[in-house]
Design a protein around this motif. Structure first.
Motif, PDB file in Angstrom:
ATOM      1  N   HIS A 165     -18.628 -23.211 -43.152  1.00 49.63           N
ATOM      2  CA  HIS A 165     -17.345 -23.775 -43.565  1.00 49.63           C
ATOM      3  C   HIS A 165     -16.828 -24.697 -42.462  1.00 49.63           C
ATOM      4  O   HIS A 165     -16.902 -24.360 -41.277  1.00 49.63           O
ATOM      5  CB  HIS A 165     -16.330 -22.655 -43.831  1.00 49.63           C
ATOM      6  CG  HIS A 165     -16.694 -21.782 -44.980  1.00 49.63           C
ATOM      7  ND1 HIS A 165     -16.290 -22.046 -46.275  1.00 49.63           N
ATOM      8  CD2 HIS A 165     -17.457 -20.660 -45.045  1.00 49.63           C
ATOM      9  CE1 HIS A 165     -16.775 -21.111 -47.080  1.00 49.63           C
ATOM     10  NE2 HIS A 165     -17.482 -20.261 -46.362  1.00 49.63           N
ATOM     11  N   ARG A 166     -16.319 -25.836 -42.871  1.00 54.44           N
ATOM     12  CA  ARG A 166     -15.818 -26.834 -41.922  1.00 54.44           C
ATOM     13  C   ARG A 166     -14.297 -26.842 -41.896  1.00 54.44           C
ATOM     14  O   ARG A 166     -13.644 -26.513 -42.895  1.00 54.44           O
ATOM     15  CB  ARG A 166     -16.346 -28.223 -42.285  1.00 54.44           C
ATOM     16  CG  ARG A 166     -17.865 -28.316 -42.195  1.00 54.44           C
ATOM     17  CD  ARG A 166     -18.395 -29.676 -42.608  1.00 54.44           C
ATOM     18  NE  ARG A 166     -19.851 -29.727 -42.548  1.00 54.44           N
ATOM     19  CZ  ARG A 166     -20.547 -30.054 -41.462  1.00 54.44           C
ATOM     20  NH1 ARG A 166     -19.888 -30.408 -40.350  1.00 54.44           N
ATOM     21  NH2 ARG A 166     -21.853 -30.054 -41.473  1.00 54.44           N
ATOM     22  N   ASP A 167     -13.735 -27.248 -40.756  1.00 53.39           N
ATOM     23  CA  ASP A 167     -12.281 -27.340 -40.640  1.00 53.39           C
ATOM     24  C   ASP A 167     -11.794 -28.661 -41.228  1.00 53.39           C
ATOM     25  O   ASP A 167     -12.581 -29.457 -41.767  1.00 53.39           O
ATOM     26  CB  ASP A 167     -11.825 -27.141 -39.191  1.00 53.39           C
ATOM     27  CG  ASP A 167     -12.407 -28.185 -38.236  1.00 53.39           C
ATOM     28  OD1 ASP A 167     -12.738 -29.306 -38.678  1.00 53.39           O
ATOM     29  OD2 ASP A 167     -12.516 -27.882 -37.032  1.00 53.39           O
TER      30      ASP A 167
ATOM     31  N   ARG B 126     -16.768 -24.775 -38.378  1.00 49.34           N
ATOM     32  CA  ARG B 126     -15.716 -23.927 -37.810  1.00 49.34           C
ATOM     33  C   ARG B 126     -15.903 -22.444 -38.134  1.00 49.34           C
ATOM     34  O   ARG B 126     -15.440 -21.599 -37.386  1.00 49.34           O
ATOM     35  CB  ARG B 126     -14.344 -24.393 -38.322  1.00 49.34           C
ATOM     36  CG  ARG B 126     -13.168 -23.650 -37.735  1.00 49.34           C
ATOM     37  CD  ARG B 126     -13.156 -23.731 -36.222  1.00 49.34           C
ATOM     38  NE  ARG B 126     -13.127 -25.115 -35.754  1.00 49.34           N
ATOM     39  CZ  ARG B 126     -13.311 -25.465 -34.489  1.00 49.34           C
ATOM     40  NH1 ARG B 126     -13.574 -24.573 -33.562  1.00 49.34           N
ATOM     41  NH2 ARG B 126     -13.288 -26.744 -34.137  1.00 49.34           N
TER      42      ARG B 126
ATOM     43  N   THR C 249      -9.344 -21.940 -41.148  1.00 54.19           N
ATOM     44  CA  THR C 249     -10.569 -22.127 -41.925  1.00 54.19           C
ATOM     45  C   THR C 249     -11.136 -20.789 -42.388  1.00 54.19           C
ATOM     46  O   THR C 249     -11.660 -20.670 -43.493  1.00 54.19           O
ATOM     47  CB  THR C 249     -11.620 -22.886 -41.095  1.00 54.19           C
ATOM     48  OG1 THR C 249     -11.058 -24.108 -40.613  1.00 54.19           O
ATOM     49  CG2 THR C 249     -12.865 -23.180 -41.908  1.00 54.19           C
TER      50      THR C 249
ATOM     51  N   ASP D 233      -7.180 -24.578 -36.597  1.00 52.79           N
ATOM     52  CA  ASP D 233      -8.599 -24.557 -36.963  1.00 52.79           C
ATOM     53  C   ASP D 233      -9.025 -23.183 -37.471  1.00 52.79           C
ATOM     54  O   ASP D 233      -9.917 -23.081 -38.328  1.00 52.79           O
ATOM     55  CB  ASP D 233      -9.455 -24.940 -35.757  1.00 52.79           C
ATOM     56  CG  ASP D 233      -9.374 -26.418 -35.412  1.00 52.79           C
ATOM     57  OD1 ASP D 233      -8.927 -27.194 -36.280  1.00 52.79           O
ATOM     58  OD2 ASP D 233      -9.743 -26.790 -34.288  1.00 52.79           O
TER      59      ASP D 233
ATOM     60  N   ALA E 265     -10.951 -31.313 -39.906  1.00 47.16           N
ATOM     61  CA  ALA E 265     -11.519 -32.497 -39.259  1.00 47.16           C
ATOM     62  C   ALA E 265     -12.994 -32.672 -39.588  1.00 47.16           C
ATOM     63  O   ALA E 265     -13.634 -33.601 -39.089  1.00 47.16           O
ATOM     64  CB  ALA E 265     -11.338 -32.407 -37.751  1.00 47.16           C
ATOM     65  N   GLY E 266     -13.533 -31.783 -40.426  1.00 48.62           N
ATOM     66  CA  GLY E 266     -14.925 -31.884 -40.813  1.00 48.62           C
ATOM     67  C   GLY E 266     -15.898 -31.254 -39.841  1.00 48.62           C
ATOM     68  O   GLY E 266     -17.122 -31.376 -40.000  1.00 48.62           O
ATOM     69  N   ARG E 267     -15.398 -30.551 -38.830  1.00 45.00           N
ATOM     70  CA  ARG E 267     -16.275 -29.922 -37.846  1.00 45.00           C
ATOM     71  C   ARG E 267     -16.696 -28.525 -38.307  1.00 45.00           C
ATOM     72  O   ARG E 267     -15.887 -27.808 -38.915  1.00 45.00           O
ATOM     73  CB  ARG E 267     -15.548 -29.811 -36.502  1.00 45.00           C
ATOM     74  CG  ARG E 267     -15.165 -31.145 -35.891  1.00 45.00           C
ATOM     75  CD  ARG E 267     -14.210 -30.961 -34.750  1.00 45.00           C
ATOM     76  NE  ARG E 267     -12.960 -30.370 -35.215  1.00 45.00           N
ATOM     77  CZ  ARG E 267     -11.814 -30.427 -34.528  1.00 45.00           C
ATOM     78  NH1 ARG E 267     -11.765 -31.020 -33.373  1.00 45.00           N
ATOM     79  NH2 ARG E 267     -10.736 -29.858 -35.012  1.00 45.00           N
TER      80      ARG E 267
END
Length: 274
Positions: free
Chosen positions: A261-263, A269, A97, A94, A265-267
């Motif tokens: 910015h997302r990781d 991050r 990212t 993660d 998995a879309g979370r």
């Protein structure tokens, strides 16, 4: 007759179901380590060999929830392999990212000349970025002597030692320089939040927990950032999946414009601050 590698992997993966979200992968990584070979070679060429005697002891450690990276002594991150062990936070995918966001920020340019990594751990973010930009130099800071020992060793193994300086310190205290890229993966777990046993029991608490709401490190760190960032520079700070609004508010209060910015998995991050 000694068990074959193929059968040992099946049995180990079955035993690891209650310990890991990736039991087969864990079994393969442990077997490759026991064989002194890569996972790829294990799967392509060595499945029908006899399982090495040392595999059982490695499996027992994993069944006791010890992180795979501590057992094998290394973890791949971005384009590099890092040595890790007790006292150093295990690099996680993660966190890549932040590197991806930095690459996007500097696209079309020569890249950052000077990089600062606050809370560097085993050198994870700094060394990944120095590998990405071969003309850059950087400074990694951490309070943990154990983590800094891993960072120095990793820099030497990667042939980057002459471009990386390591310093024991409390965030940016005493740093009187501006950088093109500032990186930070601070602790962001609330003290009452549950964590997997392999994290809570083995990884350093100082790199995990940050007060009751997990935001204490940001409250200390973010106000220090404006004095550290060069013109046209940027800070990339990792966040927990529920902390985007809170950290962005701290950043705006410090005078920054922010980008989330997302990781993979879309979370949420990372937050870029410029």
């Amino acid at each position: 007759m000694a068990e074959r590698v193929r059968a040992a992997l099946v049995a180990a993966a079955r035993d690891l179901v209650g310990v890991s979200d990736t039991p087969r992968l864990d079994a393969e990584l442990l077997m490759a380590h026991a064989l002194g070979d890569t996972r790829e070679t294990l799967l392509l060429r060595r499945l029908d060999e006899h399982a090495p005697a040392g595999f059982a002891a490695l499996l027992a450690r994993r069944l006791a929830h010890e992180p795979i990276a501590y057992i094998t002594g290394s973890r791949d991150f971005w384009t590099i392999r890092l040595a890790v062990g007790p006292g150093a936070l295990v690099p996680r995918a993660d966190s890549e990212t932040l590197v991806e966001a930095a690459v996007a920020h500097f696209a079309g340019s020569a890249g950052p000349a000077r990089i600062l990594d606050l809370g560097t751990g085993p050198g994870t973010l700094l060394l990944a970025c120095l590998a990405e930009w071969p003309s850059a130099t950087g400074l990694g800071i951490d309070l943990s002597d154990a983590a800094l020992a891993f960072a120095r060793g990793n820099g030497a193994r990667l042939g980057i030692a002459d471009r990386a300086e390591w310093r024991r310190g409390d965030w940016a205290a005493g740093v009187d320089e501006r950088f093109d890229l500032v990186l930070a993966n601070p602790p962001y777990i609330g003290t009452a939040e549950p964590l997997p046993a392999e994290v809570a029991r083995f990884e350093p608490a100082s790199a995990l927990y940050a007060g009751s709401d997990g935001l204490d490190a940001y409250r200390e760190l973010v106000p220090q950032l404006p004095a550290l960032i060069a013109q046209s520079g940027v800070a990339m700070v990792e966040i927990g999946a529920t902390q985007a609004d809170s950290v962005a508010a701290l950043a705006r209060a410090a005078g920054f414009a922010t980008t989330l910015h997302r990781d993979l998995a879309g979370r949420p991050r990372a937050i870029a601050m410029a």
